[in-house]
Design a protein around this motif. Structure first.
Motif, mmCIF file in Angstrom:
data_model
loop_
_atom_site.group_PDB
_atom_site.id
_atom_site.type_symbol
_atom_site.label_atom_id
_atom_site.label_comp_id
_atom_site.label_asym_id
_atom_site.label_seq_id
_atom_site.Cartn_x
_atom_site.Cartn_y
_atom_site.Cartn_z
ATOM 1 N N GLU A 198 10.904 7.162 10.334
ATOM 2 C CA GLU A 198 12.188 7.543 9.163
ATOM 3 C C GLU A 198 12.661 5.429 9.155
ATOM 4 O O GLU A 198 13.061 5.313 10.129
ATOM 5 N N VAL A 199 12.255 4.801 8.975
ATOM 6 C CA VAL A 199 13.069 3.708 8.732
ATOM 7 C C VAL A 199 13.415 2.945 7.447
ATOM 8 O O VAL A 199 13.435 2.726 6.041
ATOM 9 N N LYS B 80 0.722 -1.145 0.390
ATOM 10 C CA LYS B 80 -0.015 -0.086 -0.153
ATOM 11 C C LYS B 80 0.796 1.259 0.207
ATOM 12 O O LYS B 80 1.768 1.603 0.555
ATOM 13 N N TYR B 81 0.680 2.741 -1.021
ATOM 14 C CA TYR B 81 1.163 3.233 -0.920
ATOM 15 C C TYR B 81 0.198 4.068 -0.469
ATOM 16 O O TYR B 81 -0.466 5.241 -0.957
ATOM 17 N N LEU B 82 0.676 4.851 1.063
ATOM 18 C CA LEU B 82 -0.567 5.146 1.578
ATOM 19 C C LEU B 82 0.360 7.119 1.944
ATOM 20 O O LEU B 82 1.518 7.052 2.242
ATOM 21 N N ASN B 83 -0.471 7.967 2.015
ATOM 22 C CA ASN B 83 0.204 9.306 2.312
ATOM 23 C C ASN B 83 -0.123 9.444 3.420
ATOM 24 O O ASN B 83 -0.757 9.102 4.357
ATOM 25 N N ARG C 112 8.059 5.344 6.131
ATOM 26 C CA ARG C 112 7.258 6.631 6.878
ATOM 27 C C ARG C 112 6.187 6.324 7.631
ATOM 28 O O ARG C 112 5.234 6.208 7.089
ATOM 29 N N ALA C 113 6.356 6.017 9.566
ATOM 30 C CA ALA C 113 4.867 5.655 9.678
ATOM 31 C C ALA C 113 4.868 7.097 10.860
ATOM 32 O O ALA C 113 5.478 7.555 11.070
ATOM 33 N N PHE C 114 2.916 7.209 11.095
ATOM 34 C CA PHE C 114 2.808 8.309 11.848
ATOM 35 C C PHE C 114 2.334 8.240 12.758
ATOM 36 O O PHE C 114 1.608 6.679 12.881
ATOM 37 N N GLY C 115 1.628 7.890 14.613
ATOM 38 C CA GLY C 115 0.673 8.292 14.817
ATOM 39 C C GLY C 115 0.879 9.490 16.224
ATOM 40 O O GLY C 115 1.493 9.980 16.288
ATOM 41 N N LYS C 116 -0.323 9.412 16.582
ATOM 42 C CA LYS C 116 -1.001 11.004 17.198
ATOM 43 C C LYS C 116 0.374 10.281 19.085
ATOM 44 O O LYS C 116 0.752 11.495 19.882
ATOM 45 N N SER C 117 0.340 8.930 19.340
ATOM 46 C CA SER C 117 1.070 8.937 20.573
ATOM 47 C C SER C 117 2.572 7.710 19.972
ATOM 48 O O SER C 117 2.267 7.385 19.390
ATOM 49 N N LEU C 118 3.030 8.080 20.885
ATOM 50 C CA LEU C 118 4.688 7.511 20.368
ATOM 51 C C LEU C 118 3.793 5.292 19.935
ATOM 52 O O LEU C 118 4.703 4.567 18.715
ATOM 53 N N TYR D 294 0.935 5.082 7.674
ATOM 54 C CA TYR D 294 2.545 5.287 7.049
ATOM 55 C C TYR D 294 2.310 5.326 4.954
ATOM 56 O O TYR D 294 1.513 4.846 4.823
ATOM 57 N N GLU D 295 3.507 5.717 4.924
ATOM 58 C CA GLU D 295 3.492 5.224 3.451
ATOM 59 C C GLU D 295 5.576 5.072 3.105
ATOM 60 O O GLU D 295 6.041 5.336 3.711
ATOM 61 N N TYR D 296 5.123 4.415 1.913
ATOM 62 C CA TYR D 296 6.804 4.493 1.419
ATOM 63 C C TYR D 296 7.296 5.342 0.795
ATOM 64 O O TYR D 296 6.923 6.217 0.525
#
Length: 183
Positions: free
Chosen positions: A178-179, A36-39, A58-64, A46-48
């Motif tokens: 970012e991984v 999945k290529y997500l924005n 790159r992964a996102f979250g409101k919390s760690l 996440y997004e690739y």
């Protein structure tokens, strides 16, 4: 780093996995089936990102915890279609590290280790991260099942999670990781 992972006998006696299956996307680009290529930054988990030879996301979250869970989702979604995984086995992971990037590296590496050594694939990641006395502590419950080469198609073989460019930071009110994974 200290890691405590609940013990379980090896489930996979046949370590053979099917070959990766590729599809050609729009504009002739080749991507692993099911990726999945997500924005990001718009509520997506996440997004690739483009990288010449490796898996970069790159992964996102409101919390760690949400950010770490979404990083694991991004890694596993690149490896195996998560829709093919039933959450019938639970595993608990406890980790400690002195900084957030080291904790991310160790967390994703531990999950990859469980895949490689015990043949477990995961779909759900319930993660919490706390800072106690200058040490970050992670507690995660992973849900998934045994790898089944008739059911699960390996999309990408990930060799290792790297420290190269690894970041975990707060941006615009949300956590971003970012991984880069060696494939």
């Amino acid at each position: 780093m200290r890691c405590i992972s609940d013990k379980m006998p090896s489930l996979r006696k046949d370590a053979g996995r099917p070959n990766r299956r590729k599809d050609t996307g729009k504009n002739g680009d080749t991507r692993s089936t099911g990726q999945k290529y997500l924005n990001g930054m718009s509520g997506k988990p996440y997004e690739y990102l483009e990288h010449t030879a490796d898996l970069f996301f790159r992964a996102f979250g409101k919390s760690l915890g949400e950010c770490y869970g979404n990083a694991a989702r991004a890694m596993f979604s690149a490896m195996i279609d998560p829709r093919s995984v039933d959450p019938v086995i639970k595993r608990t992971i406890l980790l400690e590290a002195n900084d957030l990037p080291a904790l991310m590296h160790d967390y994703l590496s531990e999950i990859l280790f469980l895949f490689e050594t015990e043949g477990l694939v995961f779909r759900d990641f319930d993660v919490s991260v706390e800072k106690k006395e200058e040490v970050y502590k992670l507690s995660a419950v992973l849900s998934g099942e045994e790898f089944n080469k008739k059911k699960h198609i390996v999309l990408t073989d990930i060799k290792a999670v790297t420290y190269h460019g690894l970041k975990v930071e707060k941006r615009d009110g949300q956590w971003v990781a970012e991984v880069l994974c060696d494939i």
